[in-house]
Write an enzyme that holds these catalytic residues in place. Structure first.
Site, short mmCIF file in Angstrom:
data_model
loop_
_atom_site.label_atom_id
_atom_site.label_comp_id
_atom_site.label_asym_id
_atom_site.label_seq_id
_atom_site.Cartn_x
_atom_site.Cartn_y
_atom_site.Cartn_z
N GLY A 238 10.07 -20.96 -5.88
CA GLY A 238 10.10 -19.54 -6.17
C GLY A 238 9.19 -19.20 -7.34
O GLY A 238 8.22 -19.90 -7.63
N SER A 239 9.54 -18.14 -8.03
CA SER A 239 8.71 -17.64 -9.12
C SER A 239 8.89 -18.49 -10.38
O SER A 239 9.88 -19.21 -10.54
CB SER A 239 9.09 -16.20 -9.44
OG SER A 239 10.40 -16.14 -9.98
N GLU A 260 9.13 -26.04 -7.68
CA GLU A 260 7.86 -25.65 -7.04
C GLU A 260 7.70 -24.15 -7.27
O GLU A 260 8.24 -23.33 -6.53
CB GLU A 260 7.90 -25.97 -5.54
CG GLU A 260 8.08 -27.45 -5.22
CD GLU A 260 6.87 -28.28 -5.59
OE1 GLU A 260 5.83 -27.69 -5.97
OE2 GLU A 260 6.94 -29.51 -5.51
N CYS A 294 2.19 -19.86 -2.23
CA CYS A 294 2.01 -20.33 -3.61
C CYS A 294 0.65 -21.01 -3.76
O CYS A 294 0.13 -21.13 -4.87
CB CYS A 294 3.13 -21.27 -4.02
SG CYS A 294 3.41 -22.65 -2.89
#
Length: 519
Positions: A238-239, A260, A294
């Protein structure tokens, strides 16, 4: 759409909790398609009581699963891979319906699941430990790897099923059970995937709670999850903001994390680059999945001598990108995930302009024929400086920044290397460190980029783009990207606990380091 849902067992309202039994509260989560804004279906979210039942069931499933021989565990994952092959087209279509990526990418994501199942099946016979020579006579020393426990997987909307497979396939052959908390933006793909895994487990005589599911609010279920000492490992995608929270909470209880997080990926284009190759790679890297990977290409650091030519070719290519319904053939870019994402992109472009950047093409809301209700935009190319605040951030949208380096007239080898060093400095000058690439036919430049003084990212490529990593290599990055590694190589070790063993097969008791005690 209804035919796809029926084949995958998705009903109008679905239980969002699975722990060997399907359940869920009266609090519903609605899933709308970013394609046209229509309601697809709804999911009943987890309560705190159902959370407790799920962790307890996953713990019990782990206790039985950990003593199953690893090759037998691998056989279950082989069967899961085969089941995914059967459902590849339908599950890929559901990914497209719920997330918005084009049909080819949706099916490609399911192919990633299949590939990691194949990888994990082979891995189940290769969970090797080392044998070491003891300094003590008559002793044997070695290490072995044991199952870890309940593994928590928190996935993001942009890869709603593949990330689960990267984690759960490896985790399962390592002897763990998995509890999955998917993104609230893509709950239906998680329900469909869990139903497939449940069927495989039941047909194989395995407790299906090794693949448990929790769909619920981050503020309640998510917080309980990351604070739970019964979950020794949290793998979260995620962020960066989310990663900071998870890293802090799990670290405080001395748990493990695989993080990640965001990427701000750049491609360096040198004077020796094959521009035909570079344009194709940049186009897919920046426009694929509507810039919502990403590993999406965010920055192009291009030598001044080829900047104008590359920019012109990219603008021409961008104007030819077919934007539309991602289920239709020929579409190259579908919608962003929701209106909030569209708003974030528009805000980023305004910030860019205020900082002195210039939009060269795109960057607008798009409402072509038949696209009413969807979250469509035109992909954007902009001139920028690396030090702009907006460039230092990751905007999860198709915005590509053109950043020049070097001097057009520099020709000697020393000047060329000085220019490359400048490009690498710009490349590394962001907080994130996931994926990177250089386009050059100069071996010295390529090797410099891959050296310890080159890219500071977890992934570094030569003459291919930043996006589209294979499952055979460890996936992940450095700095604010989190430092985690998933998928291939020896990433399996993160899902196990290492144990060093020493056996004395004599009647003597020599101590290490030659210590004499009590003699």
């Amino acid at each position: 759409m209804q035919d796809i849902l029926r084949k995958l067992g998705i009903e109008h309202v679905n239980p969002g909790v699975f722990n060997g039994t399907w359940m869920g509260s009266d609090t519903q989560l609605d899933s709308y398609s970013p394609i046209d804004g229509r309601l697809i279906a709804s999911v009943r979210q987890a309560t705190t009581e159902e959370y407790e039942k799920t962790i307890s069931a996953a713990t019990k499933a782990f206790e039985d699963w950990r003593v199953t021989p690893a090759p037998k565990r691998g056989d279950l994952i082989r069967r899961l891979g085969n089941a995914l092959r059967e459902h590849k087209r339908d599950l890929g279509a559901l990914v497209t319906l719920e997330m918005g990526k084009i049909r080819a990418e949706g099916e490609g994501e399911v192919q990633e699941m299949i590939d990691i199942c194949d990888f994990a099946c082979g891995l189940s016979r290769q969970l090797y430990g080392l044998s070491m020579h003891s300094e003590r006579p008559g002793h044997r020393m070695y290490e072995q790897w044991h199952p870890l426990g309940v593994v928590g997987v928190i996935s993001a909307f942009n890869f709603p099923v593949a990330v689960w497979a990267w984690n759960s396939a490896l985790s399962a052959v390592c002897g763990n059970s998995t509890v999955w908390k998917p993104s609230s933006k893509t709950p239906l793909t998680a329900v469909a995937t869990t139903k497939i895994a449940e069927r495989v487990c039941r047909e194989s005589g395995v407790n299906p709670a090794i693949f448990s599911l929790l769909i619920g609010k981050g503020s309640t279920i998510g917080e309980k999850f990351i604070n739970d000492r019964r979950v020794p490992l949290i793998s979260a995608t995620g962020s960066c903001r989310m990663g900071y929270r998870i890293g802090e909470v799990v670290g405080k209880r001395l748990g493990r994390t695989i993080l990640e997080l965001g990427g701000n990926n750049a491609i360096i284009v040198t004077p020796d680059a094959d521009l035909n190759l570079a344009v194709r790679a940049i186009l897919f890297g920046a426009v694929g999945t509507a810039g919502q990977r990403c590993t999406s290409t965010r920055r192009i650091i291009v030598h001044e001598s080829v900047r104008a030519q590359l920019t012109e070719r990219l603008v021409t290519a961008y104007k030819q990108v077919k934007i539309g319904n991602p289920l239709e053939d020929g579409t190259l870019m579908g919608p962003l995930i929701d209106g909030e994402a569209v708003g974030a992109m528009m805000s980023a472009i305004e910030r860019l302009k205020k900082e002195g950047g210039r939009v060269l093409c795109g960057g607008e809301k798009y409402a072509g024929a038949g696209l009413a209700g969807g979250c469509y935009v035109t992909p954007c190319i902009a001139e920028a400086k690396n030090e702009f605040e907006i460039v230092q951030e990751e905007t999860f949208a198709p915005i590509l920044y053109i950043i020049p380096y070097g001097r057009a007239g520099a020709a000697d080898s020393k000047s060329a290397m000085d220019d490359l060093n400048e490009a690498i400095r710009l490349h590394n000058g962001v907080p994130q460190g996931l994926s990177s690439a250089i386009f050059t036919r100069n071996l010295l430049e390529a090797e410099r980029f891959l050296s310890a003084a080159g890219s500071d990212c977890g992934i570094a490529n030569v003459n291919i783009g930043t996006s589209g990593a294979e499952i055979g290599g460890a996936f992940g990055g450095e700095k604010e990207t989190g430092g985690g590694r998933e998928s291939g190589s020896d990433s399996w070790k993160a899902y196990m606990r290492r144990q060093t063993n020493t056996i004395n097969y004599t009647t003597e008791l020599p101590l290490a380091q030659g210590i004499r005690f009590g003699e």
